[in-house]
Design an enzyme around this catalytic site. Structure first.
Site, PDB file in Angstrom:
ATOM      1  N   GLU A  49       0.814  -1.223   0.000  1.00 25.05           N
ATOM      2  CA  GLU A  49       0.000   0.000   0.000  1.00 25.05           C
ATOM      3  C   GLU A  49       0.841   1.264   0.000  1.00 25.05           C
ATOM      4  O   GLU A  49       0.511   2.249   0.658  1.00 25.05           O
ATOM      5  CB  GLU A  49      -0.997   0.003   1.172  1.00 25.05           C
ATOM      6  CG  GLU A  49      -2.171  -0.940   0.938  1.00 25.05           C
ATOM      7  CD  GLU A  49      -3.423  -0.546   1.697  1.00 25.05           C
ATOM      8  OE1 GLU A  49      -3.569   0.641   2.056  1.00 25.05           O
ATOM      9  OE2 GLU A  49      -4.263  -1.426   1.935  1.00 25.05           O
ATOM     10  N   HIS A 272      -2.058  -0.803  10.013  1.00 24.88           N
ATOM     11  CA  HIS A 272      -1.572  -2.158  10.258  1.00 24.88           C
ATOM     12  C   HIS A 272      -0.343  -2.082  11.163  1.00 24.88           C
ATOM     13  O   HIS A 272       0.343  -1.054  11.214  1.00 24.88           O
ATOM     14  CB  HIS A 272      -1.169  -2.856   8.953  1.00 24.88           C
ATOM     15  CG  HIS A 272      -2.319  -3.234   8.080  1.00 24.88           C
ATOM     16  ND1 HIS A 272      -2.573  -4.534   7.694  1.00 24.88           N
ATOM     17  CD2 HIS A 272      -3.297  -2.483   7.505  1.00 24.88           C
ATOM     18  CE1 HIS A 272      -3.637  -4.565   6.922  1.00 24.88           C
ATOM     19  NE2 HIS A 272      -4.096  -3.339   6.786  1.00 24.88           N
TER      20      HIS A 272
END
Length: 423
Positions: A49, A272
């Site tokens: 990402e 995350h």
């Protein structure tokens, strides 16, 4: 290579949540990520990402002294988001874009536009060949009604096949990434059973970090608390997986995760948690006599997960064909409507009404055509994966019926040889 060969690898993995204009504090988080990587000096940093190539270039410039080798994997409309930074020279790299990756009309989710993929790096470390893979599978969004389950299972199978077919010359295989799969999910079990990869969280001698190794935790201020309500400790969807072949033995000495906050700034690096693993590679210890009951048990487990995956893909094929058939009927009705409107316009009776309905009718026809083409492609992609699974399942059942004492890894080689003979 010396008989007492040993090698230590320090690995870093993080889904960076770097969506331009949408991710909070993206620039500051990327800067602090670069500071952390420079300070720790890992052998490999594998990231997901990183959607902006400008963010990659800034990181590359910042990390160049400590990580002279780097690569950004490009695919899709806005990119795969995958990149890697390495202390060691990269000998080869390639990537595989997943055949299926969600639906283009689900614009609010956006996975289809990303071009989710798996990237491969080949490194030579003191004579040892390391294949390092980094990937990001389709997001789940709704666990109770997961419309992307079939696509994610198909991606897990494609990933497993890609690793199987590209790692034949490797001594060590490493896979890091955001799989968007819980440890007991079908896709995760399929990947592990077919490739033989080991989970660093279960194998490590020393773990420190989030409860149960979770990589999305309630303590993280960027995480949607509503999505984590059913999971009080959080969820574990990011992994460090590995295996050794060719007479080598690999173990995970330590595994660390961040815990939802940064001790210095108070805000985390991402939504995350980061994974930091120390892997040790050495020559295999003396082989012990294998347990004769181990082979059949492993084959039975492999057959079970292959059957489960085949069933899921079969349901996906049926659904894709249903949507294609429905779109085909809409196309047929649309063509009839257009013919009727042309007749009315030519007759002059209700010409104005016919002209008014012409544009929306053409729009519906084009939309139905796009839906038909997409779901036909989806059905073909799922059918291909289903056929591969069916062939592997057949070979596994034959091995079980014959009572072969081979391990699943040996079955992989047998399946490949049979496939070559068929061609």
């Amino acid at each position: 290579m010396k008989p007492n060969f040993s090698l230590r690898l320090r690995i870093f993995n993080l889904n960076c949540w770097g969506i331009p204009y949408l991710s909070k504090h993206r620039g500051d988080r990327m800067k602090r990520l670069g500071d952390l990587l420079n300070m720790e000096s890992f052998d490999l940093a594998l990231l997901e990402e990183v959607w902006s190539e400008q963010d990659f270039q800034r990181l590359r410039q910042k990390l160049l002294p400590a990580y002279p080798a780097a690569h950004y994997f490009r695919s899709g409309v806005i990119g795969s988001g995958l990149c890697v930074f390495s202390k060691h020279p990269i000998q080869e790299f390639t990537q595989h874009v997943y055949t299926l990756n969600g639906y283009p009309y689900m614009i609010h989710h956006g996975d289809w536009f990303c071009g989710k993929a798996v990237g491969l790096l080949v490194l030579h470390l003191s004579g040892l060949v390391l294949n390092a893979y980094v990937t990001h599978l389709h997001a789940e969004y709704n666990r109770q009604k997961d419309v992307y389950l079939t696509h994610r299972v198909a991606q897990a199978w494609e990933l497993a096949q890609f690793i199987h077919h590209t790692s034949k010359k490797a001594d060590v295989v490493l896979l890091c990434g955001d799989l968007n799969l819980h440890p007991k999910d079908l896709g995760c079990r399929l990947l592990k059973e077919w490739t033989g990869l080991h989970d660093a969280y279960h194998e490590t001698r020393d773990f420190k970090g989030s409860e149960e190794g979770c990589t999305m935790v309630p303590e993280n201020c960027y995480v949607s608390q509503r999505e984590l309500e059913p999971f009080p400790f959080g969820i574990r969807i990011d992994y460090v997986l590995y295996k050794a072949v060719s007479g080598f033995y690999i173990s995970c000495k330590t595994l660390r995760t961040t815990t939802g906050h940064d001790p210095h700034s108070g805000t985390p690096l991402s939504d995350h948690e980061a994974l930091m693993a120390t892997l040790c590679v050495r020559h295999s210890p003396p082989q012990h006599t294998p347990d004769p009951t181990q082979g059949p048990a492993e084959r039975s487990r492999l057959i079970s997960v292959l059957k489960e995956a085949w069933t899921e893909l079969d349901l996906g094929v049926a659904q894709a064909r249903w949507w294609a058939t429905f779109a085909g009927y809409v196309i047929g009705l649309g063509l009839l409507l257009l013919a009727l409107l042309c007749a009315l316009a030519a007759g002059g009776g209700v010409r104005e009404v016919a002209i008014l309905l012409w544009t929306p009718s053409v729009g519906v026809l084009l939309g139905a055509g796009a839906v038909y083409l997409f779901h036909m492609q989806e059905a073909k992609g799922l059918s291909r994966a289903r056929a591969e699974l069916q062939h592997v399942l057949g070979r596994a059942r034959e091995a079980q019926d014959l009572g072969l004492e081979s391990q699943p890894a040996l079955l992989l080689g047998q399946q490949e040889r049979d496939g070559g003979e068929e061609q």
